[in-house]
Each structure stands twice: as C-alpha cells, then as structure tokens.
Scaffold this motif. Sequence first.
Motif, PDB file in Angstrom:
ATOM      1  N   ASP A 163       5.423  15.252  -2.333  1.00  0.00           N
ATOM      2  CA  ASP A 163       5.347  14.241  -2.991  1.00  0.00           C
ATOM      3  C   ASP A 163       5.401  12.690  -2.686  1.00  0.00           C
ATOM      4  O   ASP A 163       6.176  11.895  -3.596  1.00  0.00           O
ATOM      5  CB  ASP A 163       6.538  14.585  -4.449  1.00  0.00           C
ATOM      6  CG  ASP A 163       6.429  15.552  -4.685  1.00  0.00           C
ATOM      7  OD1 ASP A 163       5.174  15.813  -5.010  1.00  0.00           O
ATOM      8  OD2 ASP A 163       7.996  16.141  -5.060  1.00  0.00           O
ATOM      9  N   THR A 164       5.031  12.922  -1.301  1.00  0.00           N
ATOM     10  CA  THR A 164       5.110  11.328  -0.915  1.00  0.00           C
ATOM     11  C   THR A 164       3.523  11.429  -0.342  1.00  0.00           C
ATOM     12  O   THR A 164       2.535  11.860   0.522  1.00  0.00           O
ATOM     13  CB  THR A 164       5.914  11.960   1.112  1.00  0.00           C
ATOM     14  OG1 THR A 164       7.120  11.920  -0.153  1.00  0.00           O
ATOM     15  CG2 THR A 164       5.619  10.083   1.470  1.00  0.00           C
ATOM     16  N   GLY A 165       3.077   9.901  -0.641  1.00  0.00           N
ATOM     17  CA  GLY A 165       1.709   8.892  -0.466  1.00  0.00           C
ATOM     18  C   GLY A 165       1.768   7.756   0.624  1.00  0.00           C
ATOM     19  O   GLY A 165       2.372   6.846   0.120  1.00  0.00           O
ATOM     20  N   ARG A 166       0.647   7.616   1.006  1.00  0.00           N
ATOM     21  CA  ARG A 166       0.256   6.121   1.326  1.00  0.00           C
ATOM     22  C   ARG A 166      -0.227   5.540   0.689  1.00  0.00           C
ATOM     23  O   ARG A 166      -1.637   5.729   0.557  1.00  0.00           O
ATOM     24  CB  ARG A 166       0.023   6.371   2.597  1.00  0.00           C
ATOM     25  CG  ARG A 166      -0.937   4.943   4.177  1.00  0.00           C
ATOM     26  CD  ARG A 166      -1.028   5.850   5.594  1.00  0.00           C
ATOM     27  NE  ARG A 166      -1.689   4.853   6.210  1.00  0.00           N
ATOM     28  CZ  ARG A 166      -2.177   5.407   7.745  1.00  0.00           C
ATOM     29  NH1 ARG A 166      -1.677   6.581   7.897  1.00  0.00           N
ATOM     30  NH2 ARG A 166      -2.699   4.578   7.994  1.00  0.00           N
ATOM     31  N   TYR A 167      -0.356   3.879   0.830  1.00  0.00           N
ATOM     32  CA  TYR A 167      -1.170   3.204   0.099  1.00  0.00           C
ATOM     33  C   TYR A 167      -1.669   2.049   0.262  1.00  0.00           C
ATOM     34  O   TYR A 167      -0.541   0.938   1.756  1.00  0.00           O
ATOM     35  CB  TYR A 167      -0.396   2.892  -2.071  1.00  0.00           C
ATOM     36  CG  TYR A 167      -0.470   4.373  -2.306  1.00  0.00           C
ATOM     37  CD1 TYR A 167      -1.352   5.156  -3.021  1.00  0.00           C
ATOM     38  CD2 TYR A 167       0.946   5.020  -2.316  1.00  0.00           C
ATOM     39  CE1 TYR A 167      -1.054   6.335  -3.645  1.00  0.00           C
ATOM     40  CE2 TYR A 167       0.992   6.269  -2.573  1.00  0.00           C
ATOM     41  CZ  TYR A 167       0.266   7.248  -3.654  1.00  0.00           C
ATOM     42  OH  TYR A 167       0.076   8.331  -4.107  1.00  0.00           O
ATOM     43  N   GLY A 168      -2.608   1.455  -0.244  1.00  0.00           N
ATOM     44  CA  GLY A 168      -2.921   0.038   0.511  1.00  0.00           C
ATOM     45  C   GLY A 168      -3.337  -0.999  -0.702  1.00  0.00           C
ATOM     46  O   GLY A 168      -3.078  -0.087  -1.628  1.00  0.00           O
ATOM     47  N   PRO A 169      -4.049  -1.959  -1.132  1.00  0.00           N
ATOM     48  CA  PRO A 169      -3.477  -3.037  -1.628  1.00  0.00           C
ATOM     49  C   PRO A 169      -4.951  -2.412  -2.548  1.00  0.00           C
ATOM     50  O   PRO A 169      -4.877  -2.633  -3.934  1.00  0.00           O
ATOM     51  CB  PRO A 169      -4.768  -4.052  -1.099  1.00  0.00           C
ATOM     52  CG  PRO A 169      -4.104  -4.069   0.304  1.00  0.00           C
ATOM     53  CD  PRO A 169      -3.893  -3.099   0.311  1.00  0.00           C
ATOM     54  N   ALA A 170      -5.954  -1.407  -1.894  1.00  0.00           N
ATOM     55  CA  ALA A 170      -7.190  -1.376  -2.847  1.00  0.00           C
ATOM     56  C   ALA A 170      -6.805   0.001  -4.039  1.00  0.00           C
ATOM     57  O   ALA A 170      -7.633   0.841  -4.973  1.00  0.00           O
ATOM     58  CB  ALA A 170      -8.272  -0.136  -2.351  1.00  0.00           C
ATOM     59  N   ASP A 171      -5.774   0.885  -3.918  1.00  0.00           N
ATOM     60  CA  ASP A 171      -4.623   2.282  -4.035  1.00  0.00           C
ATOM     61  C   ASP A 171      -3.758   2.068  -4.957  1.00  0.00           C
ATOM     62  O   ASP A 171      -2.968   2.466  -6.000  1.00  0.00           O
ATOM     63  CB  ASP A 171      -4.066   2.608  -3.458  1.00  0.00           C
ATOM     64  CG  ASP A 171      -4.799   3.006  -2.485  1.00  0.00           C
ATOM     65  OD1 ASP A 171      -6.369   3.373  -2.644  1.00  0.00           O
ATOM     66  OD2 ASP A 171      -4.752   2.666  -1.276  1.00  0.00           O
ATOM     67  N   ALA A 172      -3.660   0.383  -6.098  1.00  0.00           N
ATOM     68  CA  ALA A 172      -3.086  -0.006  -6.695  1.00  0.00           C
ATOM     69  C   ALA A 172      -2.995   1.260  -8.260  1.00  0.00           C
ATOM     70  O   ALA A 172      -1.314   1.345  -8.850  1.00  0.00           O
ATOM     71  CB  ALA A 172      -3.211  -1.270  -7.571  1.00  0.00           C
ATOM     72  N   GLU A 173      -3.921   1.448  -8.540  1.00  0.00           N
ATOM     73  CA  GLU A 173      -4.208   2.639  -9.752  1.00  0.00           C
ATOM     74  C   GLU A 173      -4.081   3.936  -9.739  1.00  0.00           C
ATOM     75  O   GLU A 173      -2.691   4.542 -10.023  1.00  0.00           O
ATOM     76  CB  GLU A 173      -5.783   2.804 -10.558  1.00  0.00           C
ATOM     77  CG  GLU A 173      -5.766   4.078 -11.378  1.00  0.00           C
ATOM     78  CD  GLU A 173      -6.840   3.836 -12.143  1.00  0.00           C
ATOM     79  OE1 GLU A 173      -7.309   4.309 -12.179  1.00  0.00           O
ATOM     80  OE2 GLU A 173      -7.896   2.375 -11.926  1.00  0.00           O
ATOM     81  N   GLN A 174      -3.490   4.212  -8.332  1.00  0.00           N
ATOM     82  CA  GLN A 174      -3.372   5.284  -7.770  1.00  0.00           C
ATOM     83  C   GLN A 174      -1.635   5.493  -7.484  1.00  0.00           C
ATOM     84  O   GLN A 174      -1.057   6.395  -7.845  1.00  0.00           O
ATOM     85  CB  GLN A 174      -3.931   6.238  -6.369  1.00  0.00           C
ATOM     86  CG  GLN A 174      -5.252   6.683  -6.310  1.00  0.00           C
ATOM     87  CD  GLN A 174      -5.972   7.029  -5.404  1.00  0.00           C
ATOM     88  OE1 GLN A 174      -6.466   6.158  -4.835  1.00  0.00           O
ATOM     89  NE2 GLN A 174      -6.586   8.090  -5.331  1.00  0.00           N
ATOM     90  N   ALA A 175      -1.322   4.063  -6.633  1.00  0.00           N
ATOM     91  CA  ALA A 175       0.089   4.302  -6.355  1.00  0.00           C
ATOM     92  C   ALA A 175       1.493   3.890  -7.824  1.00  0.00           C
ATOM     93  O   ALA A 175       2.027   4.972  -8.060  1.00  0.00           O
ATOM     94  CB  ALA A 175       0.572   2.937  -5.809  1.00  0.00           C
ATOM     95  N   LEU A 176       0.883   3.604  -8.371  1.00  0.00           N
ATOM     96  CA  LEU A 176       0.944   3.030  -9.932  1.00  0.00           C
ATOM     97  C   LEU A 176       1.092   4.170 -10.564  1.00  0.00           C
ATOM     98  O   LEU A 176       1.979   4.950 -11.199  1.00  0.00           O
ATOM     99  CB  LEU A 176       0.483   2.086 -10.952  1.00  0.00           C
ATOM    100  CG  LEU A 176       1.083   2.260 -12.195  1.00  0.00           C
ATOM    101  CD1 LEU A 176       2.676   1.613 -12.175  1.00  0.00           C
ATOM    102  CD2 LEU A 176       0.706   1.191 -13.120  1.00  0.00           C
ATOM    103  N   ALA A 177       0.221   5.634 -10.612  1.00  0.00           N
ATOM    104  CA  ALA A 177       0.036   6.545 -11.551  1.00  0.00           C
ATOM    105  C   ALA A 177       1.661   7.850 -10.346  1.00  0.00           C
ATOM    106  O   ALA A 177       2.495   8.129 -11.048  1.00  0.00           O
ATOM    107  CB  ALA A 177      -0.672   7.718 -11.687  1.00  0.00           C
ATOM    108  N   HIS A 178       1.028   7.630  -8.814  1.00  0.00           N
ATOM    109  CA  HIS A 178       2.409   7.856  -8.312  1.00  0.00           C
ATOM    110  C   HIS A 178       3.598   7.564  -8.668  1.00  0.00           C
ATOM    111  O   HIS A 178       4.776   8.430  -9.372  1.00  0.00           O
ATOM    112  CB  HIS A 178       2.761   8.337  -6.993  1.00  0.00           C
ATOM    113  CG  HIS A 178       2.845   8.531  -6.068  1.00  0.00           C
ATOM    114  ND1 HIS A 178       2.878   8.776  -4.805  1.00  0.00           N
ATOM    115  CD2 HIS A 178       4.219  10.114  -5.937  1.00  0.00           C
ATOM    116  CE1 HIS A 178       3.644   9.882  -4.071  1.00  0.00           C
ATOM    117  NE2 HIS A 178       4.458  10.192  -5.228  1.00  0.00           N
TER     118      HIS A 178
END
Length: 316
Positions: A163-178
């Motif tokens: 349940d761990t993920g790596r995100y950048g500025p372009a991944d805001a939608e996926q990060a918020l969903a996580h």
Amino acid sequence: MSTSLDHATRAPARVALVSDAGSAPSGGRPRVAIVTCAEIPLLEEDDRLVLPALAALGVDASPAVWDDPAVDWTSYDLVVLRSPWDYAQRHDAFLAWAATVPRLVNPAATVAWNTDKRYLAELAAAGLPVTPTTFLAPGDPWTAPTTPGEYVIKPAVSAGSRDTGRYGPADAEQALAHVRRLQAAGRITMVQPYLPAVDSYGETALLFFADPDTGRLAYSHAIRKGPMLTGPDEGVETLYKPEEITPRSPTSAERAVGEAVVATLSDGLVYARVDLIPDERGNPLLVELELTEPSVFMLHDEGAATRLAAAIAWAL
C-alpha cells in the motif's frame, strides 16, 4: 514534521522495553520458537541460518506460525519474532496475540509501539535526524504538493512496501485517491519526501544484536538495499516485494546515527534494524526503525547468524 494525531498514549522514544523473558529451566535443553507466518511456515532461507547456530549453543529452536491455534506458546522458554509479515493486515489481532505470549522478544510493549510508524514523530522530537513526515488521520484534509520533487504515500501500519506509492507533481489525482483509499479504510496515512539518493546510493540498513556481555544492542553488520518504488500504488496484494540486497560498510556518519537511534532504547531487546537514506546534502536520515520483524540479512555476513544466536541465548 507535522501531525494532527493525539499520540500521548504512545510510548516515548526511551520507553521501558525490558524483555519479560524468564530464565531457562534447570533441566534439559531450552526450547525457542522462531515466529513466522503461514505463507512461510518453515522460515525463509535467511532466518533458517539461526537454527543450527542455536543448536551449537545447546538450544532447540523451531519455526512456529503466530496465528496457529495448535501452538502452545507456554511450552517454549523463549518466543522470538522473526517473520510474521502478514501482521499489518491483522494488526489488532497481532497485538492481542503478542500480549498473551509469555517470554516474547522483542517484547509486546515494543511490538505495540514499533508497528505503528508514528514512532517516527517521537524520535524526531527527541532530536534524531528523521525523514520529514506528515501524518493524516481519517478525515484530515490533504492537497497534493505542486512543488517540484517526488513524495511517498503509505499507511502508518504496513510491511514490505504494501500500500505504498511514489508520486510526482503530475500524479496529484492518483495520490489523492491513494490517501482517500487509506483514510476510508480507517488507516493513518504518511506522506514523506522521496529521497532521490535511494535511486543511486541506495538505502543502508544497520543491524544491531544484543551483546551477551552487556545486554545492550551492539552493531553487527550492514547491507545496501536498492530502490523498490517505481511509481504510484497499484493496489497489488503481495506479502512483500523482492529487494536488491548487497553487503555494505556503513560510513562513520551512518554508524553515528545508528548508534544514536539505538541509544534511545532501553535494555532487553534482542535485535534492531536502523534504515537510513542520505538527504540532498548526504546526511543520513532515519527512514525506519525496525524492532518487530525485520529481515536481518544473515546471508550477507558470515558471522551474523552466530551473533544473533548468541543474542537469543542471552535472552534465555
């Protein structure tokens, strides 16, 4: 470091973690359970190395699955946590089990404190160099960063990068969903900067085992772990992810941080693992302090199994 959590009931950084393990009985060879999970009932290859090392010290050791109802934990002189790696999915049940096991090492109080990564906030408050971490309780608002740089999202109770993920500025939608997915499940969420040095220098794990002469944790060996996170969390249900492991000689700065971390702990622990990654200036930051079920990488150091066996025999 920020947190919206009331952590007053948690153990402080220097807590009373003295083992409740008693002395071995006067007759016969002592019996030790090496605790694992149902997915690896016979232990992984690395952990099996300690069995003959204990036998050489006159100790009978065998694997036991933590949630196997057929196991009589009172029949052992010592119960050693090693690879109960499914505990994160059943955290409450695991803590309840640990509290009932006599002669458990590391002890149940340690397990309750260390399996919730909010301990990082306490270690940072104690002045240790900890990776900056924001903790989000269920319902807390959160906005994905818009500044350059990557970051990591994970639950405060987890193992094996699940349940761990790596995100950048372009991944805001996926990060918020996580974040929302974790919060909806009632879980505490952690947000940390992704330290780029892990992609080149890697992560340093320093292993400490109890010194039979002093009862204090003493440096044993170290390894390098390669990068594991490649992108956003995909929700793949795996027990743990494979790691790229090689031996490492830690720098003097890494040794100093490792020693400072274990110095905050009270006596009675059999093992500890201190995981470090350099910041942008090369200074080692604490990523994780593992006192419950860390891999200890005995395959990568010739004397490690002997030293761990001596620590376990000391706890008897």
